[in-house]
Design an enzyme around this catalytic site. Structure first.
Site, PDB file in Angstrom:
ATOM      1  N   GLY A 248       0.913  -1.088   0.037  1.00 18.32           N
ATOM      2  CA  GLY A 248      -0.017  -0.019  -0.019  1.00 18.32           C
ATOM      3  C   GLY A 248       0.708   1.168   0.126  1.00 18.32           C
ATOM      4  CG  ASP A 249       3.224   1.555   3.258  1.00 14.03           C
ATOM      5  OD1 ASP A 249       2.129   2.281   3.467  1.00 14.03           O
ATOM      6  OD2 ASP A 249       4.014   0.989   4.020  1.00 14.03           O
TER       7      ASP A 249
END
Ligand SMILES: Nc1ncnc2c1ncn2[C@@H]1O[C@H](COP(=O)(O)OP(=O)(O)O)[C@@H](O)[C@H]1O
Ligand SMILES: O=P(O)(O)OC[C@H]1O[C@](O)(COP(=O)(O)O)[C@@H](O)[C@@H]1O
Length: 308
Positions: A248-249
């Protein structure tokens, strides 16, 4: 410049096991340590993608030293403030499923918070600030609100990657870009989400509140982008998932790296998906060559209400 703020960085201790038996002695077949925490991950990927970034936040003790040293080795600019105690260790168990145990973190006092706010004095309208990750229990729970107000006073664009009630309360500030995953989106509205149509329906509600770029990530199913440019569905490539921690990052980093170059949100989504998936397919976070290879396999389409 893209600044990231990680209030509670970590050492991510990834243990791979054949199988995991609760209450028994288990032995790992492979272990790895990475500097972690959501903003730190975003900065590491931004650096690999050639974007200008600096990582802000708090580190402490021997684990904090490890985080700083690893970031230095990767030539990631850091403006991390040292506090007392130890930065947390987040254990990631991979035995078929992925189980995560995230640690607590050091005590961050008021003077450290003031120093962080002072660091934001030099922000300009050209800057982006990524606020990502959980807030340690020792910090005022309204800290994100205070930081957003400071960033917005300076005209910097705020990117928010957090979930739960914190996200709900901060929507009022209309961040420039948010990236809940589909579960966080469902939690936000207190519903169960079962289809892309429903993802789009709730993403629109967020966009209508004044959030320019709403990206809802859906792990192996890719992501939906709701933006002024239109609504897009990006499909993630298929591959062997080695470690989805930081996927996600990486999406956030890939999106921003491309957005600052081209200003196009749909192109940015494509780059974000390539970065997220390239991370899922590698042990550490994605490298730029892996992102470029993965980019060819990402498909993106304007959402018309049904898959074509
Ligand atoms: N199993 C997977 N296969 C391919 N890509 C993946 C997989 N899991 C994650 N990704 C990529 O990483 C992005 C973010 O993953 P997601 O799990 O939704 O985020 P978060 O880690 O914030 O919950 C996805 O949009 C996708 O591009
Ligand atoms: O601040 P939190 O919510 O405890 O999360 C920290 C953890 O999230 C990570 O940043 C990974 O996040 P994502 O998998 O959502 O991208 C890890 O590096 C870290 O251990």
């Amino acid at each position: 410049m893209i600044y990231t703020i990680t209030l509670n960085p970590s050492v991510d201790y990834v243990m791979e096991l054949e199988s995991f038996q609760e209450g028994e002695l288990n032995r790992a077949k492979q272990t790895n340590y990475f500097p972690g925490g959501k903003g730190i991950n975003v900065s590491r990927v931004l650096k690999r993608l050639g974007a200008n970034t600096a990582a802000l936040g708090f580190v402490a003790g021997f684990t904090g030293n490890f985080i700083q040293q690893k970031l230095m080795e990767e030539q990631v600019n850091t403006l991390l403030l040292e506090v007392s105690g130890e930065s947390r260790i987040n254990v990631k168990l991979k035995a078929g499923d992925e189980t995560e145990i995230n640690g607590t973190g050091p005590i961050v006092d008021e003077s450290a918070i003031s120093s962080l706010l002072n660091q934001l004095d030099s922000l300009t309208t050209d800057d982006f600030v990524v606020l990502a990750g959980s807030i340690p229990s020792t910090i005022n729970p309204r800290i994100y609100e205070i930081l957003i107000q400071k960033c917005q006073t300076k005209g910097a664009k705020v990117v928010l990657d957090t979930g739960g009630t914190v996200l709900k309360e901060l929507l009022f500030y209309k961040p420039f870009f948010i990236k809940p995953n589909h579960l966080e989106l469902a939690e936000l509205f207190g519903v169960a989400i079962q289809s892309i149509d429903e993802v789009v329906y709730y993403a629109k509600k967020l966009h209508d509140q004044g959030i320019e770029n709403v990206v809802v990530s859906m792990a192996g199913d890719g992501a939906v982008l709701y933006t002024g440019e239109g609504v897009y569905l990006a499909k993630a490539p298929k591959g062997e998932v080695k470690n989805s921690v930081g996927a996600g990052d990486s999406l956030v980093a890939g999106f921003l790296a491309e957005y600052v170059k081209s200003g196009g949100a749909s192109e940015a989504l494509k780059f974000g998906i390539a970065s997220g998936s390239a991370t899922a397919f590698s042990h550490d976070l994605c490298r730029s060559d892996e992102v470029l290879t993965t980019l060819n396999e990402v498909t993106i389409e304007k959402w018309t209400g049904k898959e074509e």
